[in-house]
Scaffold this active site. Structure first.
Site, short mmCIF file in Angstrom:
data_model
loop_
_atom_site.label_atom_id
_atom_site.label_comp_id
_atom_site.label_asym_id
_atom_site.label_seq_id
_atom_site.Cartn_x
_atom_site.Cartn_y
_atom_site.Cartn_z
N THR A 1 0.85 -1.19 0.00
CA THR A 1 0.00 0.00 0.00
C THR A 1 0.88 1.24 0.00
OG1 THR A 1 -1.58 -1.22 1.34
CG2 THR A 1 -1.90 1.14 1.18
N GLN A 2 0.77 2.06 -1.01
CA GLN A 2 1.57 3.27 -1.09
C GLN A 2 0.79 4.49 -0.65
OE1 GLN A 2 4.93 3.39 -2.19
NE2 GLN A 2 4.72 1.19 -1.91
#
Lengths: 265, 268
Positions: B33-34
């Site tokens: 997850t960025q």
């Protein structure tokens, strides 16, 4: 990450320890959101070694940016007792910087000291614990625990011992040390008041003839007053310091804990 | 007609050349997850005499779009604790499944734990908070964070009201009142008026605490653009958790607005 190791405010610009500088403009659409695993939770710590005692202190404020997350979040931990309440502990660790790393570091060092006690049937000496803490920090040299740690206790001769660290494990035994957000405010005060730096015998001459004031260890009550004064000064000039002052005094009879109020603004 | 389903919906080989199947493979570096995508806004909570009150609205936003207006963001754990989630909703759902597994394991270990919420040797809110802190800190160390800030409410090992927070970096802290996101700027000052210290919080009645929380939810709805007027509110007591998941904000009034001067379009 270079700024992380710098305690010099001029290198980071004259600002607070979190970054509020405007971001350099990136072209729209090219923005990449990267996860930053570190934050600075502010706060300050302080330790003074005496002839037969060590005073450790830290404020209890936990911040993130301009917000106060908690007014009571201790930075001082008793290390290596036999039970969870650490009643028979002889060493105190203070951590300041990134709170989650501080918590993790404290738990690791405590577990290691407990294992040592079970294996050898005696508590770890501060000297051994200090070396071990350095090793723990250096093991994470390339993803460091972002904390300024100070370890306090009594050495083999019963004298006060303070060991201070940088985030990657360089350490040194000292008479006194301030760490964290207001370290640059407190440390010069300590140099002057504990090690009598820039204090000379009146009328002893001029230039090189000047004689330094004779250094002698502080008494416990002098040390405690100094700690309170140092923090009252830091609270006044640094927004990340305040709320409460947690103080632990380590003597041959054990560890006494004191909690004093600081300004909450 | 091509009878092979694998070929359906793909560019024709005779027109565009052979289909490049490498696009379907997931052989590149692992994607973590960025950034949060579907998000929940503030969660607020405060302690009172014999428990904790927590609230969060029922909205899951997709950027500025109010995408899912009926998402419950408070979760009961073992009938004795409440976890409030703000931040990424998919990570919330992951944690929710994980906590379900955990509570089932707990129930097998000690079947009495579901019957008697505050029985000894049962995973209390302080234990749950420590567990979630370790989980989130582990994920940040792996550079694969769960993009949430959580509030955990319930009781500690001494049967005292317990309220704590953990965020995506594993930073955790406790306080008599806590708020995530916008709430830390808008609701926390209001809550601190009533529960500045633990002693103040220990004097509040349940009715007072619920009233303050409802007032805070109203202020948040007035000023937080990613909020909703339908919300969930949970009261944790020694007898268990009372969770209401479809509350409507009451007594809204913009009457105060005409007294505000000196910013916005108004010049006098």
């Amino acid at each position: 990450m270079a700024a992380m190791f710098s305690q010099n405010p001029l290198m980071n610009g004259p600002n607070y320890s979190f970054n509020d500088a405007p971001r350099t403009a990136a072209p729209e659409g090219a923005r990449q959101h990267r996860f930053d695993p570190y934050t600075d939770n502010g706060g300050s710590t302080l330790a003074i070694a005496g002839a037969d005692f060590t005073i450790m202190a830290g404020d209890t404020r936990l911040t993130s940016g301009y917000s106060i997350n908690s007014r009571y979040h201790p930075k001082l931990f008793k290390i290596g007792g036999t039970t969870a309440d650490q009643k028979d502990a002889t060493i105190v660790l203070s951590v300041v910087g990134f709170a989650a790393d501080g918590e993790a570091l404290k738990e690791r060092l405590d577990a290691i000291c407990k294992m040592y006690r079970y294996r050898h049937g005696k508590p770890m000496s501060v000297k051994a614990c200090a070396q071990r803490l350095s090793t723990i920090l250096y093991q994470k040299r390339f993803f460091p625990y972002y904390v300024y740690a100070i370890l306090g206790g009594l050495d083999e001769e019963g004298k006060g011992a303070v060991y201070s660290y940088d985030p990657v494990g360089s350490y040194e035994r000292e008479q006194c040390r301030a760490g964290g957000a207001a370290a640059s405010l407190i440390m010069p005060f300590l140099d002057n008041q504990v090690n009598f730096k820039n204090q000379y015998e009146p009328g002893s001459g001029v230039g090189h003839a000047l004689q330094e004031r004779e250094r002698k260890p502080l008494t416990r009550s002098e040390g405690e007053v100094l700690v309170k004064d140092a923090f009252d000064g830091a609270v006044e000039r640094h927004i990340e310091v305040g709320d409460g002052l947690q103080m632990m005094v380590i003597t041959k009879d054990g560890i006494e804990e004191v909690l004093l109020p600081l300004k909450k603004d | 007609m091509d009878h092979r389903p694998q070929a359906w919906g793909r560019p024709r080989d005779d027109v565009y050349g052979a289909y490049d199947h490498s696009y379907l493979q997931n052989s590149g570096p692992k994607q973590a997850t960025q950034a949060p995508i579907v998000t929940g806004t503030s969660v607020i909570a405060m302690k009172y005499k014999d428990g904790v009150v927590m609230a969060a609205d029922n909205l899951a936003s997709y950027g500025s779009l109010a995408r899912f207006p009926d998402v419950k963001r408070l979760r009961v754990f073992l009938d004795s604790s409440v976890v409030g989630f703000s931040g990424d909703v998919s990570d919330m759902q992951f944690l929710d499944r994980h906590l379900t597994d955990l509570s089932i394991d707990e129930a097998y270990e000690d079947p009495s734990c579901t019957a008697a919420p505050n029985g000894k040797g049962h995973l209390n809110a302080a234990n749950l908070h420590k567990y979630l802190q370790k989980l989130l800190y582990k994920r940040r160390n792996d550079f694969d964070p769960l993009w949430n800030q959580l509030l955990i409410a319930g009781f500690d090992g001494h049967s005292k009201p317990y309220l704590a927070s953990v965020d995506l970096r594993g930073t955790s802290f406790t306080s008599p009142s806590l708020a995530t996101g916008f709430g830390s700027a808008l609701a926390q000052p209001i809550m601190r008026r009533y529960a500045e210290t633990e002693e103040d919080a220990a004097k509040l009645t349940r009715e007072q605490a619920v009233e303050v929380i409802k007032e805070c939810m109203k202020v948040l709805y007035y000023r937080d653009a990613r909020s909703l007027d339908r919300y969930s509110i949970a009261v944790v007591t020694k007898d268990g958790v009372e969770l209401k998941e479809d509350e409507q904000l009451e007594k809204q009034s913009w009457a105060f607005a005409e007294r505000i001067k000196g910013y916005g379009t108004q010049t006098v």
